[in-house]
Each structure stands twice: as structure tokens, then as C-alpha cells.
Write an enzyme that holds these catalytic residues in place. Structure first.
Site, PDB file in Angstrom:
ATOM      1  N   LYS A   1     -37.900  12.085 -43.501  1.00 23.99           N
ATOM      2  CA  LYS A   1     -38.915  12.347 -44.526  1.00 23.99           C
ATOM      3  C   LYS A   1     -39.274  11.031 -45.207  1.00 23.99           C
ATOM      4  O   LYS A   1     -38.397  10.337 -45.749  1.00 23.99           O
ATOM      5  CB  LYS A   1     -38.338  13.344 -45.529  1.00 23.99           C
ATOM      6  CG  LYS A   1     -39.358  14.165 -46.252  1.00 23.99           C
ATOM      7  CD  LYS A   1     -38.647  15.263 -47.011  1.00 23.99           C
ATOM      8  CE  LYS A   1     -39.594  16.026 -47.895  1.00 23.99           C
ATOM      9  NZ  LYS A   1     -38.851  16.868 -48.846  1.00 23.99           N
TER      10      LYS A   1
HETATM   11  C1  E4P Z   1     -40.114  19.595 -50.116  1.00 28.57           C
HETATM   12  O1  E4P Z   1     -40.305  19.039 -49.099  1.00 28.57           O
HETATM   13  C2  E4P Z   1     -40.448  19.020 -51.427  1.00 28.57           C
HETATM   14  O2  E4P Z   1     -39.673  17.907 -51.689  1.00 28.57           O
HETATM   15  C3  E4P Z   1     -40.274  20.086 -52.478  1.00 28.57           C
HETATM   16  O3  E4P Z   1     -40.915  21.270 -52.038  1.00 28.57           O
HETATM   17  C4  E4P Z   1     -40.777  19.684 -53.850  1.00 28.57           C
HETATM   18  O4  E4P Z   1     -40.730  20.807 -54.684  1.00 28.57           O
HETATM   19  P1  E4P Z   1     -40.801  20.728 -56.268  1.00 28.57           P
HETATM   20  O5  E4P Z   1     -42.188  20.333 -56.660  1.00 28.57           O
HETATM   21  O6  E4P Z   1     -40.470  22.116 -56.717  1.00 28.57           O
HETATM   22  O7  E4P Z   1     -39.783  19.721 -56.707  1.00 28.57           O
END
Ligand code: E4P
Length: 218
Positions: free
Chosen positions: A87
Site C-alpha cells: 500500500k
Molecule cells: C483503508 O484502506 C483505509 O486506510 C481506511 O479505509 C481509512 O479509513 P478511515 O477514514 O476510517 O480511517
């Protein structure tokens, strides 16, 4: 649409996996910190454990923000298990790194995406997944779902293969709307997944069936 769970919590991952509908897991530094995972070895071991629990892609986020450290970290993460997807944040060095990973057969998830322009750059670099953050866009007073629709239209017109991974999900309704908007994947907190089960008429109907079932007993 594929279902990923958005957590580093092993109990929640196990519960979602047990439902039989789980296709993968996404994490981020905040989710790892929430579980108290500290240090490189502990982080690597945690990813290994998740990969052994779930038969699907597991997104592991790099912490570095310059090209060299993103590449070094990404290579280490990718070596943990074939299901690891690296990622990478949507920054200049991140786009360059995604291109490098693509050329070196390492799959990527481009994260922190908030615009169609960013979505085009990630697709051009060959990202496997693109993570637009719906909830955070909604929180800021814009419409996250409109962004998913716009990216879906652009990717279809241009023939980009990058999969749209709806992220930052806040509710069961977000999941339904993401499916309607053509997201390829939705990564969700466990509560939002379980929220899809709920309907008062199901509960009322089941209570009546159970009551009437008793009348059929000898
Ligand atoms: C996933 O890949 C993201 O990092 C995550 O969904 C972010 O979510 P949040 O906005 O609730 O922190």
C-alpha cells in the site's frame, strides 16, 4: 464486488472470515497502532499471521515517503507472503514507486486518494488497487460516492485495469452505494459488514415463524 475487512484486529478478521464472504484485508499505520503492534519484526509477524488466516489479498502499508524507502519497505513486505499487496500513498514518490513495483511484478494499492486526477495517475502507473476514501470525503462536506462514480466512468472509458477499492467506509449504506456505483472492492469495518444483515422485518418474521413452528410440534 469483493469484500475486504479494514482492520488489523485478529479477532475481527477471524469473525468476518468465518462468515465465508471475506476476500481480503486492508490495514494502515493507524489501524496497526490501534492494535499496539510496535517494531518492524512485530509488524511483519502480524502481516504473516493475517495472511495465514485469510485466503485473499492483504494490503500492507509502507511508512516511508521517499522513493528509495518506499521501494525497500515494499520489497520486504511483498516477501512476507504472495498475497501481500504493497500500500503506497498518493504522492509524487508514491506514483514513481507504483510504476517500479508494477515493472517488478509487485502488486500495489494506491491509498489516500481524493480526486479523479489522482485516480488517473495511479492507473497510469499500473496500481492493482485504488483506494478512494469515501468517509473522509463525506466528513469534509463533499460527496465521496460521486468520486467513485466519476472514477468508474473514467476507468471504463479508458480501459484502465486498476480495481476501484472503496475505502473509509462508515456504514452499511456506504457499502450498498459503493456496489451501485461500480466499485470492484469495498473495504469495511466489521460493524458495517454485520450491519448489512439487519432488518426489523426479518426479526419480526423469524419470531413469528419460530412461534408457529412450535404449533407444529407433536
Ligand atoms: C483503508 O484502506 C483505509 O486506510 C481506511 O479505509 C481509512 O479509513 P478511515 O477514514 O476510517 O480511517
Amino acid at each position: 464486488m469483493k469484500f475486504f475487512i479494514d482492520t488489523a484486529n485478529l479477532a475481527q478478521i477471524a469473525e468476518a472470515n468465518d462468515l465465508g464472504i471475506l476476500d481480503g484485508v486492508t490495514t494502515n499505520p493507524s489501524l496497526m497502532a490501534k492494535e499496539g503492534i510496535k517494531g518492524t519484526d512485530a509488524i511483519m509477524n502480524h502481516y504473516k499471521t493475517i495472511c495465514e488466516m485469510v485466503d485473499g489479498d492483504v494490503s500492507a502499508e509502507v511508512f516511508g515517503t521517499d522513493f528509495d524507502s518506499i521501494i525497500a519497505e515494499g520489497q520486504k513486505l511483498a516477501a512476507i507472503h504472495p498475497n501481500i499487496v504493497v500500500k503506497v500513498p498518493m504522492i509524487k514518490a508514491g506514483v514513481k514507486a507504483i510504476k517500479w513495483f508494477t515493472e517488478n511484478n509487485i502488486r500495489t494499492n494506491c491509498t489516500l486518494v481524493f480526486s479523479a486526477g489522482q485516480a488517473i495517475l495511479a492507473a497510469k502507473a499500473g496500481a492493482t488497487y485504488l483506494s478512494p476514501f469515501l468517509g473522509r470525503i463525506d466528513d469534509s462536506g463533499w460527496d465521496g460516492m460521486m468520486l467513485i462514480e466519476q472514477i468508474r466512468a473514467i476507468y471504463d472509458i479508458q480501459g484502465y485495469q486498476t480495481e476501484i477499492l472503496a475505502a473509509s467506509i462508515r456504514s452499511p449504506n456506504h457499502i450498498i452505494s459503493a456496489a451501485e456505483a461500480g466499485a470492484d472492492v469495498c473495504t469495511c469495518p466489521l460493524d458495517s459488514i454485520l450491519g448489512l444483515l439487519k432488518h426489523p422485518l426479518t426479526d419480526i418474521g423469524l419470531a413469528k415463524f419460530l412461534e408457529d413452528a412450535k404449533k407444529t410440534e407433536l
